[in-house]
Design a protein around this motif. Structure first.
Motif, PDB file in Angstrom:
ATOM      1  N   TYR A 433      -3.891 -71.281   2.663  1.00 57.33           N
ATOM      2  CA  TYR A 433      -4.489 -70.033   2.169  1.00 57.33           C
ATOM      3  C   TYR A 433      -5.999 -70.123   2.086  1.00 57.33           C
ATOM      4  O   TYR A 433      -6.702 -69.176   2.414  1.00 57.33           O
ATOM      5  CB  TYR A 433      -3.891 -69.688   0.799  1.00 57.33           C
ATOM      6  CG  TYR A 433      -4.502 -68.466   0.167  1.00 57.33           C
ATOM      7  CD1 TYR A 433      -4.378 -67.213   0.779  1.00 57.33           C
ATOM      8  CD2 TYR A 433      -5.205 -68.551  -1.031  1.00 57.33           C
ATOM      9  CE1 TYR A 433      -4.943 -66.086   0.208  1.00 57.33           C
ATOM     10  CE2 TYR A 433      -5.770 -67.420  -1.613  1.00 57.33           C
ATOM     11  CZ  TYR A 433      -5.629 -66.197  -0.982  1.00 57.33           C
ATOM     12  OH  TYR A 433      -6.191 -65.086  -1.553  1.00 57.33           O
ATOM     13  N   CYS A 434      -6.526 -71.266   1.614  1.00 50.84           N
ATOM     14  CA  CYS A 434      -7.972 -71.438   1.509  1.00 50.84           C
ATOM     15  C   CYS A 434      -8.309 -72.918   1.589  1.00 50.84           C
ATOM     16  O   CYS A 434      -7.497 -73.771   1.246  1.00 50.84           O
ATOM     17  CB  CYS A 434      -8.496 -70.849   0.204  1.00 50.84           C
ATOM     18  SG  CYS A 434      -7.824 -71.618  -1.278  1.00 50.84           S
ATOM     19  N   PHE A 435      -9.508 -73.213   2.077  1.00 50.03           N
ATOM     20  CA  PHE A 435      -9.976 -74.592   2.149  1.00 50.03           C
ATOM     21  C   PHE A 435     -10.512 -75.069   0.801  1.00 50.03           C
ATOM     22  O   PHE A 435     -10.469 -76.248   0.481  1.00 50.03           O
ATOM     23  CB  PHE A 435     -11.082 -74.717   3.208  1.00 50.03           C
ATOM     24  CG  PHE A 435     -10.606 -74.560   4.617  1.00 50.03           C
ATOM     25  CD1 PHE A 435     -10.133 -75.647   5.333  1.00 50.03           C
ATOM     26  CD2 PHE A 435     -10.640 -73.315   5.235  1.00 50.03           C
ATOM     27  CE1 PHE A 435      -9.693 -75.506   6.641  1.00 50.03           C
ATOM     28  CE2 PHE A 435     -10.208 -73.164   6.549  1.00 50.03           C
ATOM     29  CZ  PHE A 435      -9.733 -74.249   7.249  1.00 50.03           C
ATOM     30  N   ASP A 436     -11.074 -74.154   0.039  1.00 49.44           N
ATOM     31  CA  ASP A 436     -11.666 -74.485  -1.262  1.00 49.44           C
ATOM     32  C   ASP A 436     -11.285 -73.396  -2.254  1.00 49.44           C
ATOM     33  O   ASP A 436     -10.968 -72.261  -1.875  1.00 49.44           O
ATOM     34  CB  ASP A 436     -13.197 -74.564  -1.176  1.00 49.44           C
ATOM     35  CG  ASP A 436     -13.668 -75.820  -0.463  1.00 49.44           C
ATOM     36  OD1 ASP A 436     -13.168 -76.904  -0.792  1.00 49.44           O
ATOM     37  OD2 ASP A 436     -14.530 -75.705   0.424  1.00 49.44           O
ATOM     38  N   VAL A 537      -9.535 -68.857   8.303  1.00 48.36           N
ATOM     39  CA  VAL A 537      -9.867 -69.737   9.433  1.00 48.36           C
ATOM     40  C   VAL A 537     -10.918 -69.080  10.317  1.00 48.36           C
ATOM     41  O   VAL A 537     -11.910 -69.713  10.711  1.00 48.36           O
ATOM     42  CB  VAL A 537      -8.599 -70.060  10.247  1.00 48.36           C
ATOM     43  CG1 VAL A 537      -8.941 -70.948  11.438  1.00 48.36           C
ATOM     44  CG2 VAL A 537      -7.564 -70.743   9.375  1.00 48.36           C
ATOM     45  N   ARG A 538     -10.716 -67.809  10.617  1.00 48.21           N
ATOM     46  CA  ARG A 538     -11.678 -67.123  11.483  1.00 48.21           C
ATOM     47  C   ARG A 538     -13.031 -66.974  10.788  1.00 48.21           C
ATOM     48  O   ARG A 538     -14.079 -67.013  11.441  1.00 48.21           O
ATOM     49  CB  ARG A 538     -11.126 -65.754  11.888  1.00 48.21           C
ATOM     50  CG  ARG A 538      -9.794 -65.863  12.634  1.00 48.21           C
ATOM     51  CD  ARG A 538      -9.466 -64.596  13.383  1.00 48.21           C
ATOM     52  NE  ARG A 538      -8.172 -64.669  14.040  1.00 48.21           N
ATOM     53  CZ  ARG A 538      -7.955 -65.314  15.187  1.00 48.21           C
ATOM     54  NH1 ARG A 538      -8.953 -65.935  15.788  1.00 48.21           N
ATOM     55  NH2 ARG A 538      -6.755 -65.332  15.725  1.00 48.21           N
ATOM     56  N   LEU A 552     -11.496 -77.829  15.456  1.00 47.23           N
ATOM     57  CA  LEU A 552     -10.450 -78.469  14.661  1.00 47.23           C
ATOM     58  C   LEU A 552      -9.809 -79.647  15.380  1.00 47.23           C
ATOM     59  O   LEU A 552      -9.314 -80.575  14.747  1.00 47.23           O
ATOM     60  CB  LEU A 552      -9.359 -77.453  14.305  1.00 47.23           C
ATOM     61  CG  LEU A 552      -9.770 -76.271  13.428  1.00 47.23           C
ATOM     62  CD1 LEU A 552      -8.580 -75.322  13.237  1.00 47.23           C
ATOM     63  CD2 LEU A 552     -10.272 -76.756  12.063  1.00 47.23           C
ATOM     64  N   GLY A 553      -9.781 -79.584  16.690  1.00 48.62           N
ATOM     65  CA  GLY A 553      -9.092 -80.610  17.466  1.00 48.62           C
ATOM     66  C   GLY A 553      -7.798 -80.112  18.069  1.00 48.62           C
ATOM     67  O   GLY A 553      -7.264 -80.721  19.004  1.00 48.62           O
ATOM     68  N   TYR A 554      -7.278 -79.028  17.544  1.00 49.92           N
ATOM     69  CA  TYR A 554      -6.076 -78.376  18.079  1.00 49.92           C
ATOM     70  C   TYR A 554      -6.256 -76.867  17.955  1.00 49.92           C
ATOM     71  O   TYR A 554      -6.897 -76.386  17.007  1.00 49.92           O
ATOM     72  CB  TYR A 554      -4.824 -78.753  17.281  1.00 49.92           C
ATOM     73  CG  TYR A 554      -4.378 -80.181  17.422  1.00 49.92           C
ATOM     74  CD1 TYR A 554      -3.623 -80.598  18.522  1.00 49.92           C
ATOM     75  CD2 TYR A 554      -4.676 -81.117  16.435  1.00 49.92           C
ATOM     76  CE1 TYR A 554      -3.192 -81.910  18.629  1.00 49.92           C
ATOM     77  CE2 TYR A 554      -4.256 -82.424  16.533  1.00 49.92           C
ATOM     78  CZ  TYR A 554      -3.513 -82.814  17.640  1.00 49.92           C
ATOM     79  OH  TYR A 554      -3.097 -84.124  17.754  1.00 49.92           O
ATOM     80  N   PRO A 555      -5.671 -76.106  18.870  1.00 49.87           N
ATOM     81  CA  PRO A 555      -5.685 -74.651  18.682  1.00 49.87           C
ATOM     82  C   PRO A 555      -4.776 -74.261  17.511  1.00 49.87           C
ATOM     83  O   PRO A 555      -3.810 -74.955  17.194  1.00 49.87           O
ATOM     84  CB  PRO A 555      -5.142 -74.114  20.017  1.00 49.87           C
ATOM     85  CG  PRO A 555      -4.327 -75.246  20.563  1.00 49.87           C
ATOM     86  CD  PRO A 555      -5.007 -76.509  20.123  1.00 49.87           C
ATOM     87  N   VAL A 556      -5.110 -73.169  16.853  1.00 45.72           N
ATOM     88  CA  VAL A 556      -4.267 -72.669  15.778  1.00 45.72           C
ATOM     89  C   VAL A 556      -3.000 -72.062  16.375  1.00 45.72           C
ATOM     90  O   VAL A 556      -3.061 -71.291  17.327  1.00 45.72           O
ATOM     91  CB  VAL A 556      -5.017 -71.620  14.929  1.00 45.72           C
ATOM     92  CG1 VAL A 556      -4.087 -71.005  13.892  1.00 45.72           C
ATOM     93  CG2 VAL A 556      -6.222 -72.258  14.249  1.00 45.72           C
TER      94      VAL A 556
END
Length: 613
Positions: A433-436, A537-538, A552-556
């Motif tokens: 949902y959120c990074f922070d 994310v966007r 990120l290293g991978y596509p979402v």
């Protein structure tokens, strides 16, 4: 008798506090997995929980009830039925296996704990099964039986679960989730055709023998059953079970009915100190069993405790180990087995592929201790230290994890751990949902507010039922305005998150992800279609899918046509395939030195590693 109950927030227990959790011992009862607490009294108490989603909600409170009874001196046993929690899948039908597990629990208390009296406490379907487990058994039977809101028939249970399913198992647009033919999904737990058929044959009024000499019936609509048991010769007491729905209907905000549990304890313990001398001698000489381990053809599992009092299960492959270990963080307040038992099934599927895994309970969840302030563990900043403690514990066992997996709030903790601990080489984050979270955020309000997304209001504004709820006062305009204001602030925060003054900060999400990538680690993100975390994310990484993938290293990955909990087997298969790929990609190159542990635990929380078998 008319006991009353009230509920308290996690960690708060009103005027009569729940007893400190005694040290319990993991044991195996055939296919069932159990926790045993020794005691000095010659009356053993078996706790038979309910099934599936309801037991997931009640799990922690059920553990508190076991502690309350064990604290009074009775040897106590609680368990997961075969096919549920951390137990093995049964070889045969689920309902007969559950009845066998109840009988095995009674035999364990008599033979291994050395008791000569048995009390059984059953919750909901567990109460129904506990009473029926004595049918046709020529043994000494149950001395005392507590039935908490039992179902008089299995058909009544099926009807109620069908109603719950329409509320719990829904798609993002709130339409009911498609069901498998001749099966019923309830909170991601599936009742198959054989189980539904076996449930249809359960009837508490049918047996010609009472299940126990003394019976306590708590809950609505128990008068007919009470009269039946009295006619069969039992001494029966009845009473209400207030706030049952608070115990079994919400895994995030379940509340312990403290006063009712105190009544249960008093009933099962009453007169235990006056039991026979033979029983007293047996209890005094009983030998505690060795810690239980569960094994199967493809996997072996062992429970371990580690600082600060946390509990987890290491699942190892029975055959060759690839050297890979996955660390799984709780989602919400679901115990380590996961929503719909997904984590247990995933762990054993990984073991069959040669990959070890460790599922554990953060403080405030499952079998781990309460948080010191009694707060919810969701999005707690200091919980990342507990993830670090799990990594330390695994490192001491030779299983340093390379990949951390989390869903929703577990994904939040997994990201924080990946950012702070270089021993992790990748993370699979599902429905983050959120990074922070900003300091001071009221997490409970954030989670409870189902209307926090303004599109939810705009869509509902076209529905007559929505306006009727407003006019009736069920939904207040103040609540709507507050939710829209919070959503507006969140949108503004997302809009400014990539502004230069924020992206240049070392603490920014983009900056932390860049540092994660520079050390060679990667992030794989998966979302259900229309999940509320997708705009986050966007906001941090831009609208270009290719650019997000590079950063990120991978596509979402977006999974269309699924729910937030990924309840369908096909969606769980997708997660497994992605996890296998992430694990392979995270393997260190030959000769690459292992990264060191962080110099100190996050947030300054001191952790001391300990291990028990």
């Amino acid at each position: 008798m008319s006991p009353t109950a009230h509920t308290q927030p996690p960690g708060s227990h009103g005027s009569e506090a729940v007893a400190p959790i005694p040290v319990d011992i993991p044991v195996a009862l055939g296919d069932a997995f159990a926790w045993y607490t020794p005691g000095q009294l010659p009356r053993g108490v078996l706790l038979c929980g309910t099934f599936g989603f309801e037991q997931g909600c009640a799990y922690r409170s059920w553990r508190e009830l076991a502690a309350l009874i064990a604290g009074a001196g009775c040897p106590t046993l609680r368990f997961d039925y075969p096919g549920q929690g951390d137990a093995r899948d049964p070889d045969g039908p689920e309902i007969p296996a559950a009845l066998d597990a109840i009988r095995a629990g009674i035999a364990f208390l008599r033979e291994r704990a050395g008791v000569d009296e048995i009390a059984v406490v059953g919750l909901r379907l567990g109460a129904t099964l506990a009473a029926l487990s004595q049918e046709g058994d020529p043994g000494p039977g149950i001395d005392r039986l507590v039935m908490l809101s039992p179902f008089a028939t299995g058909k009544a249970y099926r009807r109620e679960m069908a109603m719950q399913s329409r509320l719990l198992d829904v798609m993002p647009d709130r339409t009911p989730m498609p069901q498998e033919p001749d099966a019923l999904m309830v909170g991601s737990f599936v009742l198959g055709p054989q189980t539904l058929a076996d449930l249809g044959r359960l009837d508490l009024m049918a047996p010609a023998r009472a299940p126990a000499r003394r019976i306590l019936l708590l809950g609505p609509k128990v008068d007919s059953l009470a009269e039946r048991y009295r006619a069969l010769g039992s001494a029966v007491e009845t009473g209400p079970f207030p706030d049952l729905t608070q115990l079994v209907s919400d895994p995030l905000f379940s509340r312990t009915p403290v006063e009712t549990f105190a009544v249960v304890r008093d009933f099962v313990v009453a007169g235990a100190d006056g039991a026979s001398a033979a029983g007293t001698r047996a209890a005094a000489g009983a030998v505690a069993p060795a810690p239980g381990r569960l094994t199967d053809a493809a996997w072996s599992e062992e429970v371990s405790r580690f600082s600060p009092g946390l509990v987890g299960i290491l699942c190892r492959p029975a055959a060759a180990w690839s050297g890979d270990t996955v660390l799984v963080v709780n989602s919400g307040r679901n115990p380590r087995a996961g929503h719909g038992r997904q984590t247990t099934r995933l762990a054993r599927r990984l073991a069959a592929a040669g990959i070890a895994s460790f599922r554990f309970d953060l403080r405030g969840i499952g079998d781990s201790p309460d948080r010191p302030d009694g707060s919810l563990p969701l999005y707690a900043a200091d919980s990342v230290a507990e993830v670090t403690a799990a990594i330390d514990h695994l490192a001491a066992l030779g299983h340093t994890p390379g990949v951390v997996l989390g869903n929703c709030s577990g994904a939040y903790q997994a990201f924080q751990a990946l950012a702070q601990d270089a021993r992790l080489r990748a993370a699979l984050l599902v429905n983050l949902y959120c990074f922070d979270l900003k300091p001071g955020t009221d997490v409970e309000t954030m989670v409870r507010d189902t209307f926090r997304h303004s599109q939810g209001y705009l869509a509902r504004a076209r529905q007559g039922r929505f306006w009727r709820r407003i006019l009736s006062g069920e939904i207040g305009l103040t609540r709507i305005a507050a939710a829209l204001l919070r959503d507006g602030r969140a949108r503004l925060d997302r809009w400014t998150t990539r502004m230069p003054w924020r992206t240049l900060q070392r603490a920014s999400v983009a900056g932390r992800v860049a540092r994660i990538r520079r050390r060679g680690a990667r992030i794989c993100m998966v979302y259900s279609a229309d999940d509320l975390g997708i705009p986050t994310v966007r906001a941090h990484f831009g609208a270009s899918d290719d650019r997000i993938g590079r950063r990120l290293g991978y596509p979402v990955t977006i999974l269309p046509g699924t729910d937030h909990n990924l309840s369908r087997q096909a969606d769980q298969d997708r997660i497994f395939a992605l996890l296998e790929r992430v694990v392979r990609d995270a393997r260190p190159a030959a000769g690459e030195p292992a990264p060191a542990r962080p110099s100190r635990s996050p947030r300054g929380l001191a952790l001391r590693l300990s291990r028990s078998g």
